[in-house]
Design an enzyme around this catalytic site. Structure first.
Site, short mmCIF file in Angstrom:
data_model
loop_
_atom_site.label_atom_id
_atom_site.label_comp_id
_atom_site.label_asym_id
_atom_site.label_seq_id
_atom_site.Cartn_x
_atom_site.Cartn_y
_atom_site.Cartn_z
N LYS A 145 9.00 -0.94 14.75
CA LYS A 145 9.56 -0.62 13.43
C LYS A 145 10.58 0.50 13.57
O LYS A 145 11.67 0.45 12.99
CB LYS A 145 8.45 -0.12 12.50
CG LYS A 145 7.73 -1.17 11.71
CD LYS A 145 7.03 -0.49 10.53
CE LYS A 145 5.58 -0.82 10.47
NZ LYS A 145 4.80 -0.10 9.47
N LYS A 187 0.85 -1.21 0.00
CA LYS A 187 0.00 0.00 0.00
C LYS A 187 0.88 1.25 0.00
O LYS A 187 0.69 2.15 -0.80
CB LYS A 187 -0.93 -0.03 1.22
CG LYS A 187 -1.84 1.14 1.35
CD LYS A 187 -2.83 0.94 2.49
CE LYS A 187 -3.57 2.24 2.79
NZ LYS A 187 -4.53 2.07 3.88
N GLY A 238 -5.02 -2.05 5.01
CA GLY A 238 -4.21 -3.18 4.53
C GLY A 238 -4.88 -4.53 4.76
O GLY A 238 -4.98 -5.37 3.86
N ARG A 239 -5.38 -4.74 5.98
CA ARG A 239 -5.98 -6.05 6.30
C ARG A 239 -7.37 -6.22 5.70
O ARG A 239 -7.99 -7.27 5.85
CB ARG A 239 -5.99 -6.27 7.81
CG ARG A 239 -6.66 -5.17 8.60
CD ARG A 239 -6.35 -5.30 10.09
NE ARG A 239 -6.81 -4.16 10.86
CZ ARG A 239 -6.15 -3.02 11.03
NH1 ARG A 239 -4.98 -2.86 10.45
NH2 ARG A 239 -6.63 -2.05 11.78
N GLU A 293 -5.30 -7.03 14.95
CA GLU A 293 -4.77 -5.72 14.56
C GLU A 293 -5.88 -4.67 14.59
O GLU A 293 -5.64 -3.50 14.82
CB GLU A 293 -4.11 -5.79 13.17
CG GLU A 293 -3.06 -4.70 12.97
CD GLU A 293 -2.26 -4.85 11.70
OE1 GLU A 293 -2.83 -5.22 10.66
OE2 GLU A 293 -1.04 -4.59 11.73
N HIS A 324 -5.43 -33.67 17.33
CA HIS A 324 -4.33 -34.52 17.78
C HIS A 324 -3.23 -33.69 18.45
O HIS A 324 -2.11 -34.17 18.62
CB HIS A 324 -3.76 -35.30 16.60
CG HIS A 324 -4.78 -36.23 16.01
ND1 HIS A 324 -4.89 -37.55 16.37
CD2 HIS A 324 -5.79 -35.98 15.14
CE1 HIS A 324 -5.91 -38.10 15.72
NE2 HIS A 324 -6.48 -37.16 14.98
N GLU A 344 10.50 -4.74 4.57
CA GLU A 344 10.60 -6.14 4.14
C GLU A 344 10.32 -6.26 2.63
O GLU A 344 11.05 -6.90 1.89
CB GLU A 344 9.57 -7.01 4.89
CG GLU A 344 9.86 -7.20 6.36
CD GLU A 344 9.20 -6.14 7.23
OE1 GLU A 344 8.94 -5.01 6.76
OE2 GLU A 344 8.96 -6.45 8.42
C1 G6Q Z 1 -2.76 -3.91 7.80
C2 G6Q Z 1 -1.54 -3.30 8.28
C3 G6Q Z 1 -0.27 -3.99 7.84
C4 G6Q Z 1 0.18 -3.68 6.42
C5 G6Q Z 1 1.61 -4.15 6.23
C6 G6Q Z 1 2.11 -3.93 4.84
O1 G6Q Z 1 -3.86 -3.48 8.01
O2 G6Q Z 1 -1.53 -1.96 7.98
O3 G6Q Z 1 -0.35 -5.38 7.99
O4 G6Q Z 1 -0.67 -4.30 5.51
O5 G6Q Z 1 2.44 -3.48 7.14
O6 G6Q Z 1 2.01 -2.60 4.48
P1 G6Q Z 1 2.18 -2.16 2.99
O7 G6Q Z 1 1.09 -2.77 2.20
O8 G6Q Z 1 2.12 -0.67 3.00
O9 G6Q Z 1 3.52 -2.67 2.54
#
Ligand code: G6Q
Length: 564
Positions: free
Chosen positions: A528, A223, A283-284, A369, A400, A229
């Site tokens: 972070k 996003k 994002g989620r 989250e 199990h 990462e």
């Molecule tokens: C979701 C969070 C988080 C995000 C990641 C990746 O709601 O905001 O999980 O999706 O940190 O972020 P980017 O899509 O910006 O790389």
């Protein structure tokens, strides 16, 4: 669009959604009710009411929810619905769907529902109809996925692309990975999918030697297009591609999904190869946007449209059904009942369907989250417990392993069982056994086994009195342990879309009841930020004292530096 503010609740001097839940009259009524409820026996409730299954179950958007195996009576549901009403669930639901900026700490609308809405009626944000942009991007997703799936989109050496590697993390990873796995059976036969998320290079290094650069498409999904990462992995993947296929290769082998056009082009991906989405998509909550591109590639644009339609059907149900017949609302209220009145600290998700293996991790992010918060919308302490710890794994594997604790442990852990009624399989006996185990586990959790029953069983096996005395306590089960069972008619894109939307709205309703902002995630920022300083110290660029003030972290940095 802004709606007028709701009138203050009589018991509060501030808006109802922002006043303390613990001060709410409906909450107090539930506390008194709970004083009598703690010892109700679910089995006795079934005995007293032969219609309990019928009136404690719901159908919506093709899904079936059995919530009869819960410690509730009709009065409980009525009181919980009164709580939802008092906390402003209906009003806030209207605001969310209307595009009001209910994510107040980021001043953003929350409109993942617009991603699966038809083009009309318009949904306005800052004077713009967002459905126009949504459908324009959907058309581009369709065109691109058709070209890749048909082999028309070729790599730099003219070969069709057969391997898709999604590079992204968090919301740009868990959703696409979960849905591609869930609908694996519908996937294009010549395409394989991989998901790289971790900054640990072991993940990328384990994958690259196994794939052919000439036939690989990388999707960089981020996003912000600034996540450490993702950007590190994307650079490494691009270097690998260039090494094997030349400097021009990224133009045919890299696409991006992002809200940040400038960063995408700065990375070297042409804007024509970027699929945008918008800041009003969390994002989620983004799997419905271009973040779902891997799914569109896997099952085709028509399948992706079905996936969106399933979620939209659940949206329509959520918007219109009365609270007591509203599936996401009921699921949310039961969660509040156990979290705030029985002090159940965790919720287990048990999908009895192997291809839903990533669902618990997906829901873990969605729930924890969103609702892992300790202050309300006004910044004051919430004063009651919020999101449970959510965890789980597929059945029958869990049986199990940790189901021992669910049956006989000291914690009561509510469980959501999820399974699929029709399986397209050449092994129907396996599917029958799967369903049998799913239904039997919820029955066993509810029924339990008294010590007297255990004694009778042991005596029937011919054990002597001493052995019976010794074993009976170990062989009895407390029972009365609650669960929901959710049935999908078949594992289709439509049913999967409805299932995810069900949980999204459940989490939303709980957030409203707790009076928190379910759509920010400031809690992930501190670590972070600290990691940047620690990384500099590990590289020897700054002294560890500048990076971190505590002796433990300094000691760890020193050990890591001397080990390298
Ligand atoms: C979701 C969070 C988080 C995000 C990641 C990746 O709601 O905001 O999980 O999706 O940190 O972020 P980017 O899509 O910006 O790389």
């Amino acid at each position: 669009m802004s709606l007028p503010a709701s009138p203050p609740h009589p018991a509060c001097t501030v808006q109802s959604a922002a006043c303390a839940l613990s001060a709410s009259p409906a909450f107090a009524a539930l506390q008194s009710h709970h004083a009598t409820a703690a010892d109700w026996s679910m089995c006795a409730l079934f005995d007293q009411d032969p219609t309990r299954f019928e009136h404690c179950s719901l159908e919506a958007a093709g899904l079936f929810l059995d919530y009869s195996k819960n410690r509730i009576m009709d009065e409980t549901v009525a009181l919980l619905c009164a709580l939802a009403r008092e906390r402003g669930v209906e009003e806030r639901r209207t605001r969310m769907f209307a595009g009001d900026k209910i994510n107040t700490t980021e001043q953003r609308a929350v409109l993942h529902t617009a991603l699966r809405a038809p083009g009309t009626p318009p949904i306005m944000v800052d004077g713009q109809d967002v459905t126009v942009d949504v459908h324009a991007v959907l058309a581009r997703i369709r065109a691109f996925s058709d070209r890749v799936r048909s082999g028309q989109w070729t790599g730099t050496r003219g070969k069709a692309l057969t391997t898709v590697v999604n590079i992204g993390i968090g919301g740009s990873f868990l959703g696409p990975k979960m849905v591609c796995q869930a609908l694996r059976a519908n996937c294009h036969p010549s395409l394989t999918f991989h998901f790289v998320s971790n900054i640990d290079s072991n993940e990328l290094d384990a994958l690259l030697p196994r794939i052919d650069p000439d036939t690989t498409l990388f999707i960089v999904a981020s996003k912000t297009f600034g996540t450490a990462e993702t950007i590190m992995n994307a650079h490494a993947a691009r270097a690998w591609l260039v090494e094997h296929c030349g400097a021009d290769a990224p133009a045919r082998h890299f696409v991006a999904v992002s809200t940040n056009r400038a960063a995408v082009t700065a990375f070297g991906i042409d804007a024509d190869n970027m699929f945008p989405f918008w800041d009003w998509v969390g994002g989620r909550y983004s799997v419905w946007s271009a973040v779902g591109l891997p799914l569109a590639l896997a099952i085709g644009a028509d399948g992706f449209a079905e996936f969106l339609a399933g979620a939209h059907a659940m949206d329509a149900h959520f918007r219109s059904a009365p609270l007591a017949q509203n599936m996401p609302v009921i699921l949310a209220l039961l969660g509040v009942w156990y979290r705030n009145f029985f002090d159940c600290r965790t919720l287990s998700i048990a999908p009895y369907w192997q291809d839903l293996q990533y669902l618990p991790a997906y829901l873990q992010q969605l729930d924890m989250e969103s609702n892992g918060k300790q202050v309300d919308l006004g910044g004051r302490p919430v004063k009651v417990a919020t999101a449970p710890v959510l965890w789980g794994d597929v059945g029958t594997n869990g049986q199990h392993a940790y189901f021992q604790l669910l049956h006989q442990g000291c914690e009561v852990v509510p469980v959501d069982f999820i399974t699929v009624l029709h399986a397209d399989t050449t092994r129907p006996a396996h599917h029958t056994a799967l369903l049998a185990n799913c239904f039997a586990q919820s029955a066993a959790l509810m029924r339990g086994k008294t010590e007297a029953e255990a004694r009778t069983e042991l005596a029937a096996q011919g054990l002597d009195a001493g052995a019976i005395d010794a074993l009976a306590p170990h062989r009895s089960f407390p029972g009365n342990r609650p669960s929901n069972t959710i049935l999908l008619p078949a594992m289709t894109p439509h049913a999967l879309g409805a299932l995810i939307a069900l949980y999204e709205h459940k989490v939303f309703v709980q957030g409203v009841i707790w009076g928190i902002n379910s759509f920010d995630q400031w809690g992930v920022e501190l670590g972070k930020a600290l990691a940047k300083g620690v990384e500099s110290a590990l590289q020897g660029n700054v002294e560890a004292t500048d990076a971190t003030g505590d002796a433990s972290t300094r000691g760890l940095i020193a050990r890591a530096r001397s080990a390298r």
